[in-house]
Design a protein around this motif. Structure first.
Motif, PDB file in Angstrom:
ATOM      1  N   PRO A  26       0.815  -1.228   0.000  1.00  0.00           N
ATOM      2  CA  PRO A  26       0.000   0.000   0.000  1.00  0.00           C
ATOM      3  C   PRO A  26       0.847   1.275   0.000  1.00  0.00           C
ATOM      4  N   GLU A  27       1.875   1.340   0.857  1.00  0.00           N
ATOM      5  CA  GLU A  27       2.703   2.537   0.918  1.00  0.00           C
ATOM      6  C   GLU A  27       3.537   2.696  -0.345  1.00  0.00           C
ATOM      7  N   ARG A  79       1.135   4.124  -2.986  1.00  0.00           N
ATOM      8  CA  ARG A  79       0.800   5.534  -2.753  1.00  0.00           C
ATOM      9  C   ARG A  79       1.988   6.443  -3.072  1.00  0.00           C
ATOM     10  N   PRO A 127      -2.998  13.240  -0.327  1.00  0.00           N
ATOM     11  CA  PRO A 127      -3.097  11.886   0.220  1.00  0.00           C
ATOM     12  C   PRO A 127      -4.449  11.233  -0.081  1.00  0.00           C
ATOM     13  N   ALA A 128      -5.510  12.037  -0.079  1.00  0.00           N
ATOM     14  CA  ALA A 128      -6.844  11.492  -0.370  1.00  0.00           C
ATOM     15  C   ALA A 128      -6.918  10.944  -1.786  1.00  0.00           C
ATOM     16  N   ASP A 172      -5.126   7.674  -1.837  1.00  0.00           N
ATOM     17  CA  ASP A 172      -5.962   6.642  -1.206  1.00  0.00           C
ATOM     18  C   ASP A 172      -7.045   6.158  -2.158  1.00  0.00           C
ATOM     19  N   TRP A 211      -5.535   3.921  -4.762  1.00  0.00           N
ATOM     20  CA  TRP A 211      -5.225   2.618  -4.175  1.00  0.00           C
ATOM     21  C   TRP A 211      -6.491   1.757  -4.108  1.00  0.00           C
ATOM     22  N   THR A 212      -7.600   2.368  -3.714  1.00  0.00           N
ATOM     23  CA  THR A 212      -8.865   1.631  -3.640  1.00  0.00           C
ATOM     24  C   THR A 212      -9.258   1.097  -5.019  1.00  0.00           C
ATOM     25  N   HIS A 266      -6.871  -1.714  -5.955  1.00  0.00           N
ATOM     26  CA  HIS A 266      -7.160  -2.893  -5.154  1.00  0.00           C
ATOM     27  C   HIS A 266      -8.412  -3.624  -5.638  1.00  0.00           C
TER      28      HIS A 266
END
Length: 233
Positions: free
Chosen positions: A107-108, A111, A127-128, A131, A134-135, A138
């Motif tokens: 994850p890191e 990002r 950051p949002a 995120d 990433w969602t 995923h």
């Protein structure tokens, strides 16, 4: 305005005719159309992707461990599932995992790489946003549409789509600069995306990127994609 009569064209019976005897592939019967679409769909998926269980068999812990990571939300979901229940993923499915050094670091790693690419391309680097990407990654969706589902390719796609949508707010197909920008963005997007499976639109609830930002735009603005760059139609 010219649109493809059937998409993809191979789904239609090219011998179908209308009541005047003229070729009319769009009049292919529904069951025949469905059969052809299903055939094309599976052919494409099997050509572009590999079976999850076969790819995962050589990993530490084998397929069972891989499926556990996916079930626990630590790896992306499959790109496709075939009619017999076979889960399919990209051949380089494990490349990000290996580059990150393991599931804990993924994850890191994702990002950080996405934010670096976003800054380089002039996109939002909050950051949002990372995120959210990433969602999406995923979920397995980027494994469907991108040739390589890397953070960098995901950022590139965001740039090209944003550019296309900005240009479409004020279409100027006879303006050489506007036409060049649109053609460059569309061609660049096509270069990093997979062509897509025949049944992707009903799977996802609407036209896919290669259709909406590719086939449809090329049909709607033919002069943009047939004239030399820098020469107005």
């Amino acid at each position: 305005m010219r649109y493809p009569t059937t998409y993809p064209a191979a789904a239609a019976d090219q011998h179908a005719t209308d009541l005047a005897g003229r070729p009319c592939p769009r009049l292919t019967g529904p069951l025949e159309l469905a059969r052809r679409l299903a055939e094309l769909d599976e052919q494409y998926i099997r050509a572009q992707f590999v079976e999850l269980d076969k790819l995962g068999a050589s990993r530490d812990g084998g397929t069972q461990a891989v499926r556990k990571l996916m079930a626990d939300g630590r790896l992306p979901q499959p790109a496709y599932r075939l009619v017999d229940g076979t889960d399919m993923v990209a051949g380089d499915f494990f490349a990000p995992l290996d580059a990150a050094g393991g599931a804990e670091a993924l994850p890191e790693w994702f990002r950080s790489r996405y934010l670096s690419a976003a800054r380089r391309l002039g996109l939002s680097d909050s950051p949002a946003e990372a995120d959210g990407q990433w969602t999406e990654y995923h979920s397995g969706g980027y494994g469907v549409c991108l040739k390589q589902a890397t953070p960098e390719a995901i950022a590139e796609k965001a740039l090209y789509v944003t550019t296309i949508e900005r240009l479409l707010l004020s279409p100027q197909p006879d303006d050489a600069s506007w036409a060049e920008q649109l053609r460059t963005a569309v061609d660049s997007l096509a270069a990093i995306e997979r062509p897509g499976a025949a049944l992707d639109p009903p799977r996802w609830g609407g036209p896919m990127s290669p259709q909406w930002y590719g086939a449809y735009l090329r049909a709607y603005f033919p002069q943009v994609f047939t004239s030399p760059i820098g020469v107005a139609s």
